[in-house]
Design a protein around this motif. Structure first.
Motif, short mmCIF file in Angstrom:
data_model
loop_
_atom_site.label_atom_id
_atom_site.label_comp_id
_atom_site.label_asym_id
_atom_site.label_seq_id
_atom_site.Cartn_x
_atom_site.Cartn_y
_atom_site.Cartn_z
N TYR A 35 13.91 5.88 2.04
CA TYR A 35 12.77 5.31 1.33
C TYR A 35 12.54 6.11 0.05
N ILE A 40 5.53 5.50 -0.95
CA ILE A 40 5.99 5.17 0.41
C ILE A 40 6.15 6.44 1.25
N ASP A 121 3.21 -2.04 8.98
CA ASP A 121 2.45 -2.93 8.10
C ASP A 121 1.40 -2.14 7.32
N ALA A 124 3.18 0.05 4.67
CA ALA A 124 3.60 -0.76 3.51
C ALA A 124 2.41 -1.13 2.64
#
Length: 133
Positions: A35, A40, A121, A124
């Motif tokens: 990532y 993030i 979720d 993100a």
């Protein structure tokens, strides 16, 4: 004690994020692809702090020039005891530009994957909000 360790043990999310380079790359023990990016990586680390119980660093290993650091930890996730290591590389500004995590045993890594999957979720969404700010 290393400043990153201090920030994690204090659960100081702002201090942790401040130690990350904008172009940091996070390599997860349970995901195939790394990532890239501060937003993030910071969101993933916040997620990890939510799923790990009884987290503690037990050892620090550093190279003489201070650019590479390893922090060995133990924690519990999903009822499984986990042992792992954060491998950190620091850029010329003393910010983390490469962050790799390895964990064992397999049953604990699977519990970590499940727990982080349930968080993804939210992770993100947090990363998206931070990147758009």
């Amino acid at each position: 004690m290393h400043p990153f360790r201090q920030a994690v043990e204090a659960r100081d999310e702002a201090a942790i994020e401040a130690l990350l380079a904008e172009k940091v790359v996070f390599t997860s023990p349970v995901a195939f692809k790394p990532y890239p990016g501060k937003a993030i990586t910071a969101a993933i680390l916040r997620g990890v702090m939510r799923v790990f119980e009884d987290f503690t660093y037990v050892r620090e290993i550093a190279d003489p020039d201070g650019r590479d650091h390893a922090l060995v930890f133990t924690a519990t996730v999903g009822g499984r005891r986990i042992q792992g290591c954060d491998f950190l590389h620091f850029d010329e500004d003393s910010r983390i530009d490469d962050f790799t995590v390895m964990v064992r045993p397999l049953s604990a890594a699977q519990a970590l994957a499940a727990a982080m999957g349930a968080q993804f979720d939210r992770i993100a969404r947090e990363a998206g909000e931070a990147a758009g700010a």
